[in-house]
Design a protein around this motif. Structure first.
Motif, PDB file in Angstrom:
ATOM      1  N   GLU A  68       0.630  -1.184   0.072  1.00  0.00           N
ATOM      2  CA  GLU A  68       0.264   0.072  -0.088  1.00  0.00           C
ATOM      3  C   GLU A  68       0.874   1.381   0.171  1.00  0.00           C
ATOM      4  O   GLU A  68       1.725   1.478   0.808  1.00  0.00           O
ATOM      5  N   PHE A  69       0.678   2.288  -0.994  1.00  0.00           N
ATOM      6  CA  PHE A  69       1.423   3.504  -1.175  1.00  0.00           C
ATOM      7  C   PHE A  69       0.272   4.453  -0.474  1.00  0.00           C
ATOM      8  O   PHE A  69      -0.649   4.372  -0.910  1.00  0.00           O
ATOM      9  N   LYS A  70       0.792   5.280   0.364  1.00  0.00           N
ATOM     10  CA  LYS A  70       0.038   6.510   0.948  1.00  0.00           C
ATOM     11  C   LYS A  70       0.651   7.810   0.713  1.00  0.00           C
ATOM     12  O   LYS A  70       1.518   8.036   1.246  1.00  0.00           O
ATOM     13  N   SER A  71      -0.105   8.385  -0.209  1.00  0.00           N
ATOM     14  CA  SER A  71       0.686   9.675  -0.677  1.00  0.00           C
ATOM     15  C   SER A  71       1.992   9.863  -0.475  1.00  0.00           C
ATOM     16  O   SER A  71       2.787  10.781  -0.089  1.00  0.00           O
ATOM     17  N   VAL A  72       2.579   8.929  -1.269  1.00  0.00           N
ATOM     18  CA  VAL A  72       4.125   8.760  -1.538  1.00  0.00           C
ATOM     19  C   VAL A  72       4.803   9.572  -2.717  1.00  0.00           C
ATOM     20  O   VAL A  72       4.167   9.712  -3.727  1.00  0.00           O
ATOM     21  N   SER A  73       5.449  10.462  -2.286  1.00  0.00           N
ATOM     22  CA  SER A  73       6.237  11.344  -3.267  1.00  0.00           C
ATOM     23  C   SER A  73       7.797  11.062  -3.116  1.00  0.00           C
ATOM     24  O   SER A  73       8.389  10.655  -2.101  1.00  0.00           O
ATOM     25  N   LYS A  74       8.489  11.037  -4.077  1.00  0.00           N
ATOM     26  CA  LYS A  74      10.028  11.037  -4.261  1.00  0.00           C
ATOM     27  C   LYS A  74      10.668  12.387  -4.901  1.00  0.00           C
ATOM     28  O   LYS A  74      10.268  12.628  -6.338  1.00  0.00           O
ATOM     29  N   VAL A  75      11.386  13.020  -4.385  1.00  0.00           N
ATOM     30  CA  VAL A  75      11.856  14.052  -5.126  1.00  0.00           C
ATOM     31  C   VAL A  75      13.475  14.062  -4.955  1.00  0.00           C
ATOM     32  O   VAL A  75      14.107  13.593  -3.849  1.00  0.00           O
ATOM     33  N   TYR A  76      14.075  13.936  -6.069  1.00  0.00           N
ATOM     34  CA  TYR A  76      15.446  13.613  -6.208  1.00  0.00           C
ATOM     35  C   TYR A  76      16.324  14.883  -5.879  1.00  0.00           C
ATOM     36  O   TYR A  76      15.932  16.050  -5.951  1.00  0.00           O
ATOM     37  N   PRO A  77      17.684  14.939  -5.439  1.00  0.00           N
ATOM     38  CA  PRO A  77      18.351  16.067  -4.993  1.00  0.00           C
ATOM     39  C   PRO A  77      18.434  17.272  -5.962  1.00  0.00           C
ATOM     40  O   PRO A  77      18.576  18.382  -5.781  1.00  0.00           O
ATOM     41  N   GLY A 134      16.015  18.007  -7.810  1.00  0.00           N
ATOM     42  CA  GLY A 134      14.675  18.675  -7.916  1.00  0.00           C
ATOM     43  C   GLY A 134      13.675  17.957  -8.766  1.00  0.00           C
ATOM     44  O   GLY A 134      12.485  18.047  -8.563  1.00  0.00           O
ATOM     45  N   THR A 135      14.117  16.922  -9.397  1.00  0.00           N
ATOM     46  CA  THR A 135      13.243  16.105 -10.015  1.00  0.00           C
ATOM     47  C   THR A 135      12.190  15.310  -9.447  1.00  0.00           C
ATOM     48  O   THR A 135      12.775  14.641  -8.348  1.00  0.00           O
ATOM     49  N   ARG A 136      11.015  15.254  -9.582  1.00  0.00           N
ATOM     50  CA  ARG A 136       9.863  14.473  -8.894  1.00  0.00           C
ATOM     51  C   ARG A 136       9.679  13.176  -9.647  1.00  0.00           C
ATOM     52  O   ARG A 136       9.442  13.055 -10.537  1.00  0.00           O
ATOM     53  N   GLY A 137      10.299  12.153  -8.804  1.00  0.00           N
ATOM     54  CA  GLY A 137      10.206  10.830  -9.191  1.00  0.00           C
ATOM     55  C   GLY A 137       8.780  10.254  -9.069  1.00  0.00           C
ATOM     56  O   GLY A 137       8.363   9.568  -9.881  1.00  0.00           O
ATOM     57  N   LEU A 138       8.248  10.707  -8.084  1.00  0.00           N
ATOM     58  CA  LEU A 138       6.808   9.901  -7.698  1.00  0.00           C
ATOM     59  C   LEU A 138       6.128  11.380  -7.247  1.00  0.00           C
ATOM     60  O   LEU A 138       6.660  12.177  -6.406  1.00  0.00           O
ATOM     61  N   ASN A 139       4.988  11.462  -7.739  1.00  0.00           N
ATOM     62  CA  ASN A 139       4.031  12.613  -7.256  1.00  0.00           C
ATOM     63  C   ASN A 139       2.931  12.283  -6.462  1.00  0.00           C
ATOM     64  O   ASN A 139       1.796  11.861  -7.127  1.00  0.00           O
ATOM     65  N   ASN A 140       2.830  12.310  -5.026  1.00  0.00           N
ATOM     66  CA  ASN A 140       1.462  11.726  -4.413  1.00  0.00           C
ATOM     67  C   ASN A 140       0.781  10.604  -4.835  1.00  0.00           C
ATOM     68  O   ASN A 140      -0.422  10.702  -5.113  1.00  0.00           O
ATOM     69  N   VAL A 141       1.535   9.427  -4.825  1.00  0.00           N
ATOM     70  CA  VAL A 141       1.012   8.061  -5.138  1.00  0.00           C
ATOM     71  C   VAL A 141       0.218   7.452  -4.115  1.00  0.00           C
ATOM     72  O   VAL A 141       0.667   7.242  -3.042  1.00  0.00           O
ATOM     73  N   ASN A 142      -1.036   7.192  -4.401  1.00  0.00           N
ATOM     74  CA  ASN A 142      -1.842   6.206  -3.674  1.00  0.00           C
ATOM     75  C   ASN A 142      -2.260   5.113  -4.191  1.00  0.00           C
ATOM     76  O   ASN A 142      -2.807   5.162  -5.395  1.00  0.00           O
ATOM     77  N   LEU A 143      -1.888   3.986  -3.907  1.00  0.00           N
ATOM     78  CA  LEU A 143      -2.084   2.703  -4.559  1.00  0.00           C
ATOM     79  C   LEU A 143      -2.098   1.506  -3.719  1.00  0.00           C
ATOM     80  O   LEU A 143      -1.424   1.469  -2.601  1.00  0.00           O
ATOM     81  N   THR A 144      -2.816   0.604  -3.981  1.00  0.00           N
ATOM     82  CA  THR A 144      -3.053  -0.710  -3.097  1.00  0.00           C
ATOM     83  C   THR A 144      -2.601  -1.982  -4.151  1.00  0.00           C
ATOM     84  O   THR A 144      -3.623  -1.937  -5.274  1.00  0.00           O
ATOM     85  N   HIS A 197      15.097   2.447  -3.156  1.00  0.00           N
ATOM     86  CA  HIS A 197      14.972   3.935  -3.207  1.00  0.00           C
ATOM     87  C   HIS A 197      14.125   4.508  -1.910  1.00  0.00           C
ATOM     88  O   HIS A 197      13.072   3.886  -1.744  1.00  0.00           O
ATOM     89  N   GLU A 198      14.609   5.403  -1.384  1.00  0.00           N
ATOM     90  CA  GLU A 198      13.841   6.061  -0.236  1.00  0.00           C
ATOM     91  C   GLU A 198      13.121   6.967  -0.767  1.00  0.00           C
ATOM     92  O   GLU A 198      13.418   7.950  -1.466  1.00  0.00           O
ATOM     93  N   ILE A 199      11.659   7.084  -0.143  1.00  0.00           N
ATOM     94  CA  ILE A 199      11.040   8.088  -0.395  1.00  0.00           C
ATOM     95  C   ILE A 199      10.960   9.424   0.250  1.00  0.00           C
ATOM     96  O   ILE A 199      11.757   9.474   1.339  1.00  0.00           O
ATOM     97  N   THR A 200      10.529  10.364  -0.370  1.00  0.00           N
ATOM     98  CA  THR A 200      10.604  11.831   0.335  1.00  0.00           C
ATOM     99  C   THR A 200       9.474  12.200   1.265  1.00  0.00           C
ATOM    100  O   THR A 200       9.521  12.667   2.364  1.00  0.00           O
ATOM    101  N   GLU A 201       8.199  11.502   0.882  1.00  0.00           N
ATOM    102  CA  GLU A 201       6.986  11.659   1.550  1.00  0.00           C
ATOM    103  C   GLU A 201       6.199  10.663   1.796  1.00  0.00           C
ATOM    104  O   GLU A 201       5.995   9.819   0.421  1.00  0.00           O
TER     105      GLU A 201
END
Length: 256
Positions: free
Chosen positions: A3-12, A14-24, A52-56
């Motif tokens: 389960e992904f809960k509001s998952v975002s990943k921002v690389y150093p 500034g690139t957003r690899g993932l943007n507020n992903v909600n997924l089961t 990969h570590e997520i940011t949020e």
């Protein structure tokens, strides 16, 4: 299961690899993730086992937060997640059997695994795994003596010997020829169906996704733009995922 809960990943940079992903992703599903290179497929897949570590946000595995897990708890969660890489990730000078047994290292002390002191139960598990992917006769061959398709089967056997409840495969057939691609994908699908192992695969080719997935997730610029059964993944849907019409496109290729 995942389960992904509001998952975002921002690389150093500034690139957003993932943007507020909600997924089961449910137990036993065969999920294929599709999208352009750089869309976030690998980031999504590799965040599941924290390569990969997520940011949020937060990711739960079987109800437990792998995001917050540390030490022994993190090792225990990861023990249940097998990873298959595009480049096979094998120790080329070691035997096939020793590579498969490396899936058992999380169950034993570091000293025991360094010395190769695996119990008979582990040996039996490894041989059974090799038999399931039809290369048991290669158990005592060096990994670098095998073809690319055979090496990928070794990596699948390693995940099976690990006792994985989840298999993550990051472009597992990208470097294989069409016939071998079909053989490896058939192995993954059969294992998913026979053992009920939740399987999440990144694929480049649309036709392969349609042929093997029970569910397709389309990602574009870090956003989930499609999530549904294969029957709903129309040409228009794929055009939206990839940002272009795919007729006569190289993305329609593969083993089919």
């Amino acid at each position: 299961m995942i389960e992904f809960k509001s998952v975002s990943k921002v690389y150093p940079n500034g690139t957003r690899g993932l943007n507020n992903v909600n997924l089961t992703i449910h137990k036993g599903e065969f999920v294929v993730i599709v999208g352009l290179s750089g869309a976030g497929k690998s980031t999504l897949l590799r965040s599941i086992n924290r390569l990969h570590e997520i940011t949020e946000g937060e990711i739960l595995i079987d109800g437990k937060s792998i995001t917050a897990a540390k030490g022994k708890e993190l090792r225990y969660i990861r023990r249940n997640i097998g990873m298959i890489f595009q480049n096979f990730n094998l120790v080329k000078r070691s035997t096939v059997l020793r590579n498969v047994l490396s899936g058992r290292v999380a169950y034993h002390s570091t000293l025991r695994t360094i010395l190769g002191l695996f119990p008979k139960e582990d040996m039996d598990l490894a041989m059974d795994a090799l038999e399931r992917v039809n290369i048991k006769e290669k158990a005592y061959s060096r990994a670098d003596e095998l073809s690319g398709g055979q090496q990928q089967r070794v990596s699948i056997a390693r995940a099976l010997a690990q006792g994985a409840k989840i298999i993550l495969a990051d472009e597992p057939v990208a470097s294989l020829d069409p016939l071998t691609t079909k053989q490896v994908m058939n192995d993954l699908k059969r294992i998913n169906q026979e053992l009920g192992i939740t399987t999440v695969v990144n694929l480049h080719f649309v036709d392969l996704a349609k042929a093997y997935a029970t569910r397709i997730i389309g990602i574009r610029a870090g956003n989930i733009v499609f999530d549904g059964p294969v029957s709903e993944a129309t040409d228009d849907v794929f055009a939206d995922i990839y940002g272009r019409n795919l007729k006569d496109d190289e993305l329609l290729g593969g083993a089919l």
